[in-house]
Design a protein around this motif. Structure first.
Motif, mmCIF file in Angstrom:
data_model
loop_
_atom_site.group_PDB
_atom_site.id
_atom_site.type_symbol
_atom_site.label_atom_id
_atom_site.label_comp_id
_atom_site.label_asym_id
_atom_site.label_seq_id
_atom_site.Cartn_x
_atom_site.Cartn_y
_atom_site.Cartn_z
ATOM 1 N N THR A 229 0.830 -1.202 0.000
ATOM 2 C CA THR A 229 0.000 0.000 0.000
ATOM 3 C C THR A 229 0.869 1.258 0.000
ATOM 4 N N SER A 230 1.939 1.253 0.798
ATOM 5 C CA SER A 230 2.811 2.436 0.850
ATOM 6 C C SER A 230 3.470 2.689 -0.497
ATOM 7 N N TYR A 231 3.812 1.627 -1.210
ATOM 8 C CA TYR A 231 4.421 1.786 -2.532
ATOM 9 C C TYR A 231 3.407 2.362 -3.522
ATOM 10 N N PHE A 232 2.185 1.841 -3.504
ATOM 11 C CA PHE A 232 1.154 2.362 -4.406
ATOM 12 C C PHE A 232 0.756 3.796 -4.026
ATOM 13 N N GLU A 233 0.887 4.155 -2.749
ATOM 14 C CA GLU A 233 0.664 5.543 -2.345
ATOM 15 C C GLU A 233 1.735 6.453 -2.933
ATOM 16 N N PHE A 234 2.964 5.958 -2.988
ATOM 17 C CA PHE A 234 4.029 6.715 -3.644
ATOM 18 C C PHE A 234 3.692 6.928 -5.110
ATOM 19 N N VAL A 403 0.002 -0.722 -10.895
ATOM 20 C CA VAL A 403 0.511 0.651 -10.846
ATOM 21 C C VAL A 403 -0.257 1.509 -11.851
ATOM 22 N N THR A 404 -0.458 0.975 -13.040
ATOM 23 C CA THR A 404 -1.189 1.717 -14.074
ATOM 24 C C THR A 404 -2.629 1.980 -13.641
ATOM 25 N N GLU A 405 -3.266 1.013 -12.987
ATOM 26 C CA GLU A 405 -4.632 1.211 -12.500
ATOM 27 C C GLU A 405 -4.697 2.353 -11.480
ATOM 28 N N VAL A 406 -3.678 2.439 -10.642
ATOM 29 C CA VAL A 406 -3.621 3.542 -9.677
ATOM 30 C C VAL A 406 -3.460 4.870 -10.399
ATOM 31 N N HIS A 407 -2.614 4.895 -11.417
ATOM 32 C CA HIS A 407 -2.397 6.144 -12.162
ATOM 33 C C HIS A 407 -3.650 6.560 -12.938
ATOM 34 N N PHE A 408 -4.433 5.600 -13.386
ATOM 35 C CA PHE A 408 -5.703 5.930 -14.034
ATOM 36 C C PHE A 408 -6.751 6.376 -13.007
ATOM 37 N N GLY A 409 -6.492 6.092 -11.737
ATOM 38 C CA GLY A 409 -7.455 6.436 -10.700
ATOM 39 C C GLY A 409 -8.582 5.436 -10.572
ATOM 40 N N LEU A 411 -8.238 2.404 -9.217
ATOM 41 C CA LEU A 411 -8.090 1.680 -7.962
ATOM 42 C C LEU A 411 -7.362 2.568 -6.961
ATOM 43 N N SER A 412 -7.718 2.435 -5.697
ATOM 44 C CA SER A 412 -6.982 3.123 -4.639
ATOM 45 C C SER A 412 -5.702 2.341 -4.348
ATOM 46 N N PRO A 413 -4.716 2.962 -3.700
ATOM 47 C CA PRO A 413 -3.520 2.208 -3.310
ATOM 48 C C PRO A 413 -3.841 0.964 -2.491
ATOM 49 N N GLU A 414 -4.820 1.078 -1.593
ATOM 50 C CA GLU A 414 -5.191 -0.072 -0.768
ATOM 51 C C GLU A 414 -5.768 -1.199 -1.620
ATOM 52 N N GLU A 415 -6.625 -0.843 -2.566
ATOM 53 C CA GLU A 415 -7.211 -1.864 -3.438
ATOM 54 C C GLU A 415 -6.156 -2.505 -4.333
ATOM 55 N N ALA A 416 -5.242 -1.683 -4.860
ATOM 56 C CA ALA A 416 -4.179 -2.214 -5.723
ATOM 57 C C ALA A 416 -3.277 -3.162 -4.953
ATOM 58 N N ALA A 417 -2.974 -2.827 -3.710
ATOM 59 C CA ALA A 417 -2.124 -3.689 -2.889
ATOM 60 C C ALA A 417 -2.794 -5.038 -2.660
ATOM 61 N N LYS A 418 -4.052 -5.011 -2.268
ATOM 62 C CA LYS A 418 -4.779 -6.252 -1.969
ATOM 63 C C LYS A 418 -4.892 -7.144 -3.199
ATOM 64 N N LYS A 419 -5.277 -6.563 -4.322
ATOM 65 C CA LYS A 419 -5.505 -7.358 -5.530
ATOM 66 C C LYS A 419 -4.192 -7.884 -6.120
ATOM 67 N N SER A 420 -3.141 -7.065 -6.109
ATOM 68 C CA SER A 420 -1.867 -7.521 -6.664
ATOM 69 C C SER A 420 -1.297 -8.665 -5.855
ATOM 70 N N ILE A 421 -1.413 -8.582 -4.537
ATOM 71 C CA ILE A 421 -0.923 -9.670 -3.685
ATOM 72 C C ILE A 421 -1.703 -10.961 -3.949
ATOM 73 N N GLU A 422 -2.993 -10.850 -4.112
ATOM 74 C CA GLU A 422 -3.804 -12.037 -4.396
ATOM 75 C C GLU A 422 -3.347 -12.709 -5.681
ATOM 76 N N GLU A 423 -3.075 -11.921 -6.726
ATOM 77 C CA GLU A 423 -2.652 -12.501 -8.013
ATOM 78 C C GLU A 423 -1.269 -13.129 -7.924
ATOM 79 N N ILE A 424 -0.332 -12.443 -7.252
ATOM 80 C CA ILE A 424 1.021 -12.995 -7.148
ATOM 81 C C ILE A 424 0.994 -14.291 -6.345
ATOM 82 N N LYS A 425 0.261 -14.294 -5.251
ATOM 83 C CA LYS A 425 0.153 -15.516 -4.427
ATOM 84 C C LYS A 425 -0.468 -16.666 -5.216
#
Length: 429
Positions: A229-234, A403-409, A411-425
């Motif tokens: 989340t902190s990375y996506f907030e950046f 990251v691109t979804e966050v830049h498009f607005g 997804l929120s950083p929190e949503e991007a963090a949760k979803k990306s972790i689910e896919e990688i796992k």
């Protein structure tokens, strides 16, 4: 964008994993060499015609010193290399010596397809460079050439903006955001302070500076949702400050060839790349690009957890009938000054520090600058990152997409963090 070369790898790695899973369960240590008499090694690699000719010169030089060992080359381009190798390995017809890529190393090592290279001398390698080919189970690869994650700066665009660059040994991520935002605001119309910062390398660097890692040695995620989340907030901060181009431009950048990227076409004042791309981008841009260290959390290069990445690696088949000679050939490729003078920086900056020093004066200006940078950061690099585990190959694409979804607005950083972790796992499982 720093990982365009990985865009086409995900389906290839999936195919490799599927092929390997069929028949590798019985792989074990290498068979003993035939006693006495000549030995023939099969050696496979990918690359351009220039690399093929150069590699044949390496083979000729090795054979001249070892008349009882003949090396037969098997080579092609990237597109068909991994499908062919997977088929050869699965049918127990693997070449003895293999040009390996870090994204595939974990999969082949886990399946028992690779020889533990205990007889290759790594005493002249920086520890981080030596460990780049090491898993918890053994030294299954040796670095053929080194890269480092860097920021490449276009002095012409920076100067046109009138914005001074902070010292790269002490700038922070916040300094980077502000500086690039100022360049966008004050620079030439249609230019941006920075290109996109995407892929797994920048994320891993961020994690390392926060005491975490992308993966753990046992093949699990080395970070929590709050870290992502902190990375996506950046990333959201870069978007809001206009440090980077709009998401629509980022999408175009992701599919552009290297010579058509924003840094190559003089639209980005800075970009995150691998150090060995300096030459190609300098040529494409027509500008003398400069290498800068990535920023750090603490503003201290020695605690920035910079790392060496193997641009390519040497491995050997676990089923080779000539494990001694295969390692002898790899040792020549990795440690011989003669081999270094033939190959120069074609596969990256040599991992052996003595070879690196010996060829410095023979390198092109861009490669010499890269080699100097690799030497300059030697006392700043942290431990080598964990070799990506089996099933991890989609991680870079997943992170780039969110990251691109966050830049498009979208997804929120929190949503991007949760979803990306689910896919990688999901890939790791």
């Amino acid at each position: 964008m720093i990982f365009r070369a990985l865009k086409s790898r995900t389906p290839k790695i999936a195919a490799v994993a599927a092929a390997l899973a069929l028949t590798l369960s019985g792989c074990g240590g290498g068979a003993q060499s035939d006693a006495g008499g000549p030995v023939t090694l099969r050696f496979t690699w990918w690359g351009s015609d220039v690399r093929h000719k150069m590699t044949q010169k390496l083979i000729d030089a090795f054979e001249a010193k070892n008349p009882n060992i003949k090396v037969e080359g098997e080579y092609g381009d990237w597109s068909g290399y991994w499908d062919k190798l997977a088929t050869q390995v699965a049918s127990q017809q693997a070449p003895d010596v293999i040009q390996m890529d870090l994204q595939y190393l974990g999969e082949y090592a886990k399946r028992g397809a690779l020889l533990d290279l205990k007889e290759v001398d790594l005493s002249k390698f920086d520890k981080a460079a030596a460990d780049a080919g090491k898993t918890p189970d053994g030294q299954f690869a040796v670095t053929a050439g080194m890269n480092a994650l860097v920021v490449l700066a276009n002095p012409s665009l920076v100067s046109a903006s009138g914005v001074p660059l902070p010292d790269d040994q002490s700038w922070t991520w916040q300094d980077y955001e502000k500086t690039t935002a100022d360049i966008t605001a004050k620079g030439k119309a249609g230019t941006f302070g920075s290109g996109p910062i995407t892929g797994d390398a920048s994320f891993n660097l961020w994690l390392r500076q926060h005491g975490k890692s992308l993966f753990t040695p046992d093949g699990k995620l080395g970070f929590e949702e709050a870290d992502a989340t902190s990375y996506f907030e950046f990333q959201a901060g870069l978007r809001d400050a206009k440090s980077v181009p709009p998401a629509s431009v980022m999408t175009e950048e992701a599919s552009a060839s290297l010579d058509q990227t924003g840094l190559a076409t003089n639209k980005f004042a800075m970009g995150w790349l691998w150090s060995n791309q300096l030459g190609a981008l300098t040529k494409a841009s027509g500008q003398p690009l400069e290498i800068k260290r990535p920023p750090s959390t603490a503003g201290d290069a020695k605690s920035a957890q910079q790392y060496y990445k193997a641009s390519q690696l040497w491995s050997a088949s676990s089923r080779t009938k000539h494990p001694k000679e295969a390692q002898q050939f790899i040792d020549f490729l990795a440690n011989s000054v003669e081999a270094g003078e033939i190959a120069l920086a074609d596969r990256g900056i040599p991992g052996n520090s003595e070879v690196r020093d010996a060829i410095q004066s023979k390198l092109s200006p861009a490669d010499a600058a890269t080699a100097s940078f690799i030497n300059d950061i030697a006392d700043e690099v942290g431990d080598a990152p964990v070799v990506p585990p089996a099933g991890s190959s989609p991680a870079s694409e997943i992170l780039t997409r969110f990251v691109t979804e966050v830049h498009f607005g979208r997804l929120s950083p929190e949503e991007a963090a949760k979803k990306s972790i689910e896919e990688i796992k999901s890939g790791l499982s």
